[in-house]
Design an enzyme around this catalytic site. Sequence first.
Site, PDB file in Angstrom:
ATOM      1  N   GLU A 107      -5.827   8.923   7.662  1.00 48.14           N
ATOM      2  CA  GLU A 107      -6.406   8.463   6.388  1.00 48.14           C
ATOM      3  C   GLU A 107      -7.795   9.069   6.159  1.00 48.14           C
ATOM      4  O   GLU A 107      -8.176   9.353   5.036  1.00 48.14           O
ATOM      5  CB  GLU A 107      -6.474   6.939   6.345  1.00 48.14           C
ATOM      6  CG  GLU A 107      -5.104   6.311   6.159  1.00 48.14           C
ATOM      7  CD  GLU A 107      -5.187   4.873   5.721  1.00 48.14           C
ATOM      8  OE1 GLU A 107      -5.783   4.590   4.685  1.00 48.14           O
ATOM      9  OE2 GLU A 107      -4.653   4.027   6.463  1.00 48.14           O
TER      10      GLU A 107
ATOM     11  N   GLU B  18       0.864  -1.196   0.000  1.00 38.87           N
ATOM     12  CA  GLU B  18       0.000   0.000   0.000  1.00 38.87           C
ATOM     13  C   GLU B  18       0.900   1.246   0.000  1.00 38.87           C
ATOM     14  O   GLU B  18       1.950   1.247   0.656  1.00 38.87           O
ATOM     15  CB  GLU B  18      -0.833  -0.010   1.294  1.00 38.87           C
ATOM     16  CG  GLU B  18      -1.645   1.235   1.557  1.00 38.87           C
ATOM     17  CD  GLU B  18      -2.223   1.285   2.987  1.00 38.87           C
ATOM     18  OE1 GLU B  18      -1.571   0.788   3.936  1.00 38.87           O
ATOM     19  OE2 GLU B  18      -3.326   1.833   3.140  1.00 38.87           O
TER      20      GLU B  18
ATOM     21  N   CYS C  31      -4.904  -2.928   2.928  1.00 46.72           N
ATOM     22  CA  CYS C  31      -4.604  -2.844   4.357  1.00 46.72           C
ATOM     23  C   CYS C  31      -5.807  -3.087   5.275  1.00 46.72           C
ATOM     24  O   CYS C  31      -6.221  -4.204   5.463  1.00 46.72           O
ATOM     25  CB  CYS C  31      -3.916  -1.514   4.679  1.00 46.72           C
ATOM     26  SG  CYS C  31      -3.131  -1.578   6.303  1.00 46.72           S
TER      27      CYS C  31
ATOM     28  N   LYS D  29      -9.400   2.222  -1.794  1.00 47.64           N
ATOM     29  CA  LYS D  29      -9.612   1.702  -0.432  1.00 47.64           C
ATOM     30  C   LYS D  29     -10.947   2.165   0.154  1.00 47.64           C
ATOM     31  O   LYS D  29     -11.254   3.366   0.159  1.00 47.64           O
ATOM     32  CB  LYS D  29      -8.459   2.152   0.456  1.00 47.64           C
ATOM     33  CG  LYS D  29      -8.456   1.581   1.864  1.00 47.64           C
ATOM     34  CD  LYS D  29      -7.148   1.965   2.546  1.00 47.64           C
ATOM     35  CE  LYS D  29      -7.015   1.426   3.951  1.00 47.64           C
ATOM     36  NZ  LYS D  29      -5.704   1.780   4.539  1.00 47.64           N
TER      37      LYS D  29
ATOM     38  N   ASN E 147      -6.831   6.348  -1.745  1.00 51.75           N
ATOM     39  CA  ASN E 147      -5.778   5.384  -1.450  1.00 51.75           C
ATOM     40  C   ASN E 147      -6.044   4.211  -2.400  1.00 51.75           C
ATOM     41  O   ASN E 147      -7.000   3.460  -2.222  1.00 51.75           O
ATOM     42  CB  ASN E 147      -5.883   4.966   0.023  1.00 51.75           C
ATOM     43  CG  ASN E 147      -4.727   4.081   0.448  1.00 51.75           C
ATOM     44  OD1 ASN E 147      -4.053   3.479  -0.379  1.00 51.75           O
ATOM     45  ND2 ASN E 147      -4.514   3.984   1.751  1.00 51.75           N
TER      46      ASN E 147
ATOM     47  N   ASN F 179       0.245  -1.012   5.410  1.00 48.42           N
ATOM     48  CA  ASN F 179       1.170  -0.267   6.289  1.00 48.42           C
ATOM     49  C   ASN F 179       0.541  -0.352   7.668  1.00 48.42           C
ATOM     50  O   ASN F 179      -0.383   0.415   7.980  1.00 48.42           O
ATOM     51  CB  ASN F 179       1.239   1.212   5.914  1.00 48.42           C
ATOM     52  CG  ASN F 179       2.088   1.492   4.684  1.00 48.42           C
ATOM     53  OD1 ASN F 179       3.275   1.759   4.793  1.00 48.42           O
ATOM     54  ND2 ASN F 179       1.464   1.435   3.520  1.00 48.42           N
TER      55      ASN F 179
HETATM   56  N1  CDV Z   1      -2.942   1.494   6.627  1.00 45.10           N
HETATM   57  C1  CDV Z   1      -3.867   0.898   7.400  1.00 45.10           C
HETATM   58  O1  CDV Z   1      -4.995   0.704   6.982  1.00 45.10           O
HETATM   59  N2  CDV Z   1      -3.466   0.534   8.659  1.00 45.10           N
HETATM   60  C2  CDV Z   1      -4.357  -0.040   9.606  1.00 45.10           C
HETATM   61  C3  CDV Z   1      -3.978   0.328  11.011  1.00 45.10           C
HETATM   62  C4  CDV Z   1      -4.310   1.700  11.327  1.00 45.10           C
HETATM   63  C5  CDV Z   1      -4.641  -0.529  12.034  1.00 45.10           C
HETATM   64  C6  CDV Z   1      -4.387  -1.557   9.496  1.00 45.10           C
HETATM   65  O2  CDV Z   1      -5.495  -2.108   9.500  1.00 45.10           O
HETATM   66  O3  CDV Z   1      -3.352  -2.197   9.495  1.00 45.10           O
END
Ligand code: CDV
Length: 308
Positions: free
Chosen positions: A142, A47, A168, A123, A106, A193
């Site tokens: 975000e 990501e 993510c 996203k 994103n 991430n």
């Molecule tokens: N980049 C993300 O979406 N990170 C989230 C964190 C904030 C929990 C994740 O679900 O890994």
Amino acid sequence: MARQLRVAAAQLGPIHLADSRGSVVERLIALLGKAHRSGCGFVVFPELALTTFFPRYYMENQEHVDAYFEKEMPGRETAPLFEEAKRLGIGFHLGYAELDGARHFNTAILVDTDGSIFGKYRKIHLPGHADHRPDAPFQHLEKRYFEVGDLGFPVWRAFDGILGMCICNDRRWPETFRVMGLQGVEMVVLGYNTPTDNIYHSEPVHRRMFHHLLSLQAGAYQNGTWVVAAGKAGKEDGYGLIGGSAIVAPTGEIVAQSITEEDELIAYDCDLDVGRDIKENVFNFDKHRRIEHYGLITSQTGVVPPPK
Ligand code: CDV
């Protein structure tokens, strides 16, 4: 005939604020070459793979925010990645911050072996907050910097199979995988991430890793699909991100996992038919799903307990 796809998850070590796009693209190209030499046909990058994980920083000046976004894909700095992929005849998945006119997403794309983009996902489950929290050790903005994705969870016929994407935080939501499962997805690819620290409540890092892998494994098994997850890892300017990039079989078993917090390639020969037994038996959706009892899933967001 067996449908075989040798796939790689290309984990990235830290990208610092001072690192240029060009230097990151060079790292991506090095990983692409490594994947090609190990016989892979497709590589999954993380990501927001072109910059540091900038939602940890509060910015008021929109120009500063927009500097992390790509106005075109490929653009001047990313074109060499597309050219190299085309030259090698290898496909890839890339996450980046997308500026579409005035809209910020994103985003992740699927790129074919001829360097053409054939799939885009924006996203949907954006974590974090939109306000500045000066008392927190870092931000997770975000909800401030991105709009909720507007493309749903489509899947694409590609590489002799059916591919889908999420990004993510989406991986933690069973709905993400099920919507793609209902379209017969055979491989879900994603980048992430995940900070080592949780700014909302205390959570040891081993549990962060456990929940990451648990989500991938549950999504894979419950939908009979491969899951390929590539993370960013290590300390970006002192802020930690978990590694643990993984390839998970439709049985829910992890077949490959990264062992460092640096640029690292993991690869596996995925038989795209492995999920068939699961799809035809325990998770035969057509036979066993009871949608007349699932209404709450799409009719409400929050929890409504029964009256006292
Ligand atoms: N980049 C993300 O979406 N990170 C989230 C964190 C904030 C929990 C994740 O679900 O890994």
